[in-house]
Design a protein around this motif. Structure first.
Motif, PDB file in Angstrom:
ATOM      1  N   ALA A  38       0.828  -1.212   0.000  1.00  0.00           N
ATOM      2  CA  ALA A  38       0.000   0.000   0.000  1.00  0.00           C
ATOM      3  C   ALA A  38       0.858   1.257   0.000  1.00  0.00           C
ATOM      4  O   ALA A  38       1.928   1.291   0.622  1.00  0.00           O
ATOM      5  CB  ALA A  38      -0.913  -0.003   1.222  1.00  0.00           C
ATOM      6  N   ASP A  39       0.359   2.307  -0.663  1.00  0.00           N
ATOM      7  CA  ASP A  39       1.110   3.569  -0.700  1.00  0.00           C
ATOM      8  C   ASP A  39       0.738   4.499   0.447  1.00  0.00           C
ATOM      9  O   ASP A  39       1.239   5.618   0.533  1.00  0.00           O
ATOM     10  CB  ASP A  39       0.916   4.265  -2.051  1.00  0.00           C
ATOM     11  CG  ASP A  39      -0.522   4.747  -2.293  1.00  0.00           C
ATOM     12  OD1 ASP A  39      -1.369   4.617  -1.376  1.00  0.00           O
ATOM     13  OD2 ASP A  39      -0.795   5.243  -3.402  1.00  0.00           O
ATOM     14  N   ASP A  40      -0.137   4.029   1.327  1.00  0.00           N
ATOM     15  CA  ASP A  40      -0.562   4.858   2.467  1.00  0.00           C
ATOM     16  C   ASP A  40      -0.822   3.940   3.662  1.00  0.00           C
ATOM     17  O   ASP A  40      -1.697   3.073   3.598  1.00  0.00           O
ATOM     18  CB  ASP A  40      -1.830   5.633   2.109  1.00  0.00           C
ATOM     19  CG  ASP A  40      -2.318   6.546   3.225  1.00  0.00           C
ATOM     20  OD1 ASP A  40      -1.465   7.117   3.933  1.00  0.00           O
ATOM     21  OD2 ASP A  40      -3.549   6.693   3.370  1.00  0.00           O
ATOM     22  N   ILE A  41      -0.053   4.114   4.736  1.00  0.00           N
ATOM     23  CA  ILE A  41      -0.222   3.313   5.951  1.00  0.00           C
ATOM     24  C   ILE A  41      -0.460   4.255   7.117  1.00  0.00           C
ATOM     25  O   ILE A  41       0.344   5.153   7.383  1.00  0.00           O
ATOM     26  CB  ILE A  41       1.008   2.429   6.221  1.00  0.00           C
ATOM     27  CG1 ILE A  41       1.227   1.440   5.068  1.00  0.00           C
ATOM     28  CG2 ILE A  41       0.834   1.675   7.537  1.00  0.00           C
ATOM     29  CD1 ILE A  41       2.486   0.598   5.215  1.00  0.00           C
ATOM     30  N   VAL A  42      -1.575   4.053   7.811  1.00  0.00           N
ATOM     31  CA  VAL A  42      -1.970   4.900   8.933  1.00  0.00           C
ATOM     32  C   VAL A  42      -2.039   4.055  10.204  1.00  0.00           C
ATOM     33  O   VAL A  42      -2.653   2.987  10.208  1.00  0.00           O
ATOM     34  CB  VAL A  42      -3.346   5.547   8.679  1.00  0.00           C
ATOM     35  CG1 VAL A  42      -3.802   6.346   9.895  1.00  0.00           C
ATOM     36  CG2 VAL A  42      -3.300   6.428   7.436  1.00  0.00           C
ATOM     37  N   VAL A  43      -1.401   4.537  11.256  1.00  0.00           N
ATOM     38  CA  VAL A  43      -1.463   3.876  12.556  1.00  0.00           C
ATOM     39  C   VAL A  43      -2.053   4.862  13.559  1.00  0.00           C
ATOM     40  O   VAL A  43      -1.569   5.990  13.692  1.00  0.00           O
ATOM     41  CB  VAL A  43      -0.072   3.418  13.035  1.00  0.00           C
ATOM     42  CG1 VAL A  43      -0.164   2.826  14.443  1.00  0.00           C
ATOM     43  CG2 VAL A  43       0.523   2.399  12.068  1.00  0.00           C
ATOM     44  N   VAL A  44      -3.103   4.436  14.256  1.00  0.00           N
ATOM     45  CA  VAL A  44      -3.712   5.259  15.304  1.00  0.00           C
ATOM     46  C   VAL A  44      -3.485   4.558  16.636  1.00  0.00           C
ATOM     47  O   VAL A  44      -4.011   3.465  16.873  1.00  0.00           O
ATOM     48  CB  VAL A  44      -5.220   5.480  15.054  1.00  0.00           C
ATOM     49  CG1 VAL A  44      -5.847   6.235  16.228  1.00  0.00           C
ATOM     50  CG2 VAL A  44      -5.430   6.257  13.753  1.00  0.00           C
ATOM     51  N   ASP A  45      -2.690   5.182  17.484  1.00  0.00           N
ATOM     52  CA  ASP A  45      -2.324   4.612  18.778  1.00  0.00           C
ATOM     53  C   ASP A  45      -3.128   5.301  19.881  1.00  0.00           C
ATOM     54  O   ASP A  45      -3.393   6.500  19.812  1.00  0.00           O
ATOM     55  CB  ASP A  45      -0.832   4.803  19.022  1.00  0.00           C
ATOM     56  CG  ASP A  45      -0.381   4.162  20.316  1.00  0.00           C
ATOM     57  OD1 ASP A  45      -0.082   2.955  20.300  1.00  0.00           O
ATOM     58  OD2 ASP A  45      -0.335   4.867  21.342  1.00  0.00           O
ATOM     59  N   SER A  46      -3.500   4.540  20.892  1.00  0.00           N
ATOM     60  CA  SER A  46      -4.326   5.112  21.955  1.00  0.00           C
ATOM     61  C   SER A  46      -3.584   5.217  23.291  1.00  0.00           C
ATOM     62  O   SER A  46      -4.200   5.170  24.354  1.00  0.00           O
ATOM     63  CB  SER A  46      -5.612   4.291  22.133  1.00  0.00           C
ATOM     64  OG  SER A  46      -5.322   2.918  22.320  1.00  0.00           O
ATOM     65  N   GLY A  47      -2.254   5.358  23.225  1.00  0.00           N
ATOM     66  CA  GLY A  47      -1.503   5.606  24.450  1.00  0.00           C
ATOM     67  C   GLY A  47      -0.506   4.532  24.818  1.00  0.00           C
ATOM     68  O   GLY A  47      -0.393   4.162  25.997  1.00  0.00           O
ATOM     69  N   VAL A  63       1.598   8.380  11.872  1.00  0.00           N
ATOM     70  CA  VAL A  63       1.270   7.797  13.168  1.00  0.00           C
ATOM     71  C   VAL A  63       0.550   8.865  13.993  1.00  0.00           C
ATOM     72  O   VAL A  63       1.080   9.959  14.189  1.00  0.00           O
ATOM     73  CB  VAL A  63       2.527   7.306  13.901  1.00  0.00           C
ATOM     74  CG1 VAL A  63       2.152   6.691  15.252  1.00  0.00           C
ATOM     75  CG2 VAL A  63       3.279   6.289  13.042  1.00  0.00           C
ATOM     76  N   HIS A  64      -0.637   8.548  14.461  1.00  0.00           N
ATOM     77  CA  HIS A  64      -1.472   9.525  15.167  1.00  0.00           C
ATOM     78  C   HIS A  64      -1.870   8.977  16.534  1.00  0.00           C
ATOM     79  O   HIS A  64      -1.951   7.768  16.739  1.00  0.00           O
ATOM     80  CB  HIS A  64      -2.733   9.834  14.360  1.00  0.00           C
ATOM     81  CG  HIS A  64      -2.459  10.380  13.002  1.00  0.00           C
ATOM     82  ND1 HIS A  64      -2.500  11.731  12.719  1.00  0.00           N
ATOM     83  CD2 HIS A  64      -2.142   9.756  11.826  1.00  0.00           C
ATOM     84  CE1 HIS A  64      -2.218  11.912  11.438  1.00  0.00           C
ATOM     85  NE2 HIS A  64      -2.001  10.738  10.884  1.00  0.00           N
ATOM     86  N   HIS A  65      -2.147   9.901  17.449  1.00  0.00           N
ATOM     87  CA  HIS A  65      -2.648   9.512  18.775  1.00  0.00           C
ATOM     88  C   HIS A  65      -4.116   9.910  18.898  1.00  0.00           C
ATOM     89  O   HIS A  65      -4.521  10.991  18.474  1.00  0.00           O
ATOM     90  CB  HIS A  65      -1.861  10.198  19.895  1.00  0.00           C
ATOM     91  CG  HIS A  65      -2.498  10.000  21.251  1.00  0.00           C
ATOM     92  ND1 HIS A  65      -2.284   8.862  21.994  1.00  0.00           N
ATOM     93  CD2 HIS A  65      -3.365  10.771  21.959  1.00  0.00           C
ATOM     94  CE1 HIS A  65      -2.994   8.942  23.113  1.00  0.00           C
ATOM     95  NE2 HIS A  65      -3.656  10.084  23.122  1.00  0.00           N
ATOM     96  N   ARG A  66      -4.888   9.031  19.508  1.00  0.00           N
ATOM     97  CA  ARG A  66      -6.276   9.349  19.859  1.00  0.00           C
ATOM     98  C   ARG A  66      -6.638   8.555  21.100  1.00  0.00           C
ATOM     99  O   ARG A  66      -6.460   7.335  21.141  1.00  0.00           O
ATOM    100  CB  ARG A  66      -7.243   8.984  18.726  1.00  0.00           C
ATOM    101  CG  ARG A  66      -8.696   9.425  18.985  1.00  0.00           C
ATOM    102  CD  ARG A  66      -9.565   9.095  17.781  1.00  0.00           C
ATOM    103  NE  ARG A  66     -10.858   9.731  17.850  1.00  0.00           N
ATOM    104  CZ  ARG A  66     -11.953   9.169  18.392  1.00  0.00           C
ATOM    105  NH1 ARG A  66     -11.875   7.956  18.919  1.00  0.00           N
ATOM    106  NH2 ARG A  66     -13.107   9.808  18.392  1.00  0.00           N
ATOM    107  N   ASP A  67      -7.120   9.247  22.112  1.00  0.00           N
ATOM    108  CA  ASP A  67      -7.535   8.561  23.332  1.00  0.00           C
ATOM    109  C   ASP A  67      -8.617   7.532  23.014  1.00  0.00           C
ATOM    110  O   ASP A  67      -9.483   7.766  22.154  1.00  0.00           O
ATOM    111  CB  ASP A  67      -8.070   9.557  24.367  1.00  0.00           C
ATOM    112  CG  ASP A  67      -6.970  10.431  24.949  1.00  0.00           C
ATOM    113  OD1 ASP A  67      -5.783  10.025  24.862  1.00  0.00           O
ATOM    114  OD2 ASP A  67      -7.282  11.511  25.488  1.00  0.00           O
TER     115      ASP A  67
END
Length: 275
Positions: A38-47, A63-67
């Motif tokens: 994939a040409d786009d990989i998104v990781v959402v981490d919650s802490g 890489v993004h953070h979201r509670d």
């Protein structure tokens, strides 16, 4: 031969997203399996506090953070960050094997107008002590939509239900090939995860007014054990399968008992306020 090799190496106009927390051990395998796809990989981490974020950043700068608010909410948020309309969602403990990756590549050789709204993946349990990621013949298999066109399908913001909903009325097509699912990080991990899921599910069911009868609290966990251990074939992964089926059954009992407890407290509070 050269042309085929280049095609196999080409990254697809596909967004892959993963939601996670404290997955430093399993996340590298999941990300390594999709970094050439994939040409786009998104990781959402919650802490995470165990190095998960550093691992994620070694594969992608997205890489993004979201509670944490719930499974559905996290996935809807991650979906909104994706750059492509075609999206693949995998969990941090799921590894795409070569045969399913070949099936995904074949989709993008098909004109968009001829593609269904979603495709299902065969997600197959692999024991944490297994010598190979290749699932055994009788290993448990979960077939569920994970690759989809977000213009026609997507997740809902439910705290506990995180299945892709197909909005155009079509049916998902199951892809050939397997996804290895190393669902067990440790027995304590699945115990804590099941307890957390049971609590969230009970709260949601109580909000909808469900009050399970006492007989169901006894009978349903027994049926759930049989369903997981025999019908879903957890027996095929030995002791690990027996322990997982037992924990899932206990989680079922906990969910029903908590739902009844919450509703009973709500009814008592209402009666007190009416006096």
């Amino acid at each position: 031969m050269v042309g085929n090799s280049l095609a196999a190496d080409r990254k697809l106009p596909l967004s892959v997203f993963i939601i996670c927390q404290n997955e430093v051990e399993r996340l590298p395998l999941a990300l390594a399996a999709v970094q050439d796809l994939a040409d786009d990989i998104v990781v959402v981490d919650s802490g995470s506090t165990d190095g998960t974020i550093e691992v994620a950043r070694s594969f992608t700068d997205r890489v993004h953070h979201r509670d944490w608010e719930g499974y559905g909410q996290q996935k809807v948020y991650a979906e909104g960050l994706c750059r492509n309309d075609w999206i693949l969602n995998i969990d941090a403990d799921e590894i795409l094997l070569d045969d399913v990756k070949a099936s995904i590549r074949a989709i993008f050789e098909t004109p968009e107008a001829e593609r269904p709204a979603a495709y299902s993946l065969r997600i197959r349990h692999v024991a944490m002590s297994a010598r190979s990621l290749r699932p055994g013949l009788f290993n448990p298999t979960n077939v569920t939509p994970r690759l989809y066109d977000r213009r026609r399908a997507g997740f809902k913001d439910s705290a506990v239900h995180d299945k892709v909903i197909i909005r155009d009325g079509s049916k998902a097509v199951t892809l050939k090939g397997d996804v290895a699912h190393i669902s067990l990080k440790s027995y304590m991990h699945i115990w804590e995860k099941t307890g957390s899921y049971s609590r969230m599910s009970a709260e949601e069911r109580a909000r909808k007014g469900h009050k399970p009868p006492l007989l169901l609290i006894v009978a349903d966990p027994l049926w759930f054990f049989f369903k997981n251990y025999i019908i879903r074939r957890l027996f095929a992964v030995g002791l690990e399968g027996f322990v997982i089926a037992t924990i899932l059954s206990a989680g079922r009992a906990l969910r029903l008992a908590l739902t009844r407890e919450i509703v009973r407290k709500q009814e008592s509070a209402k009666q007190s306020s009416d006096r």
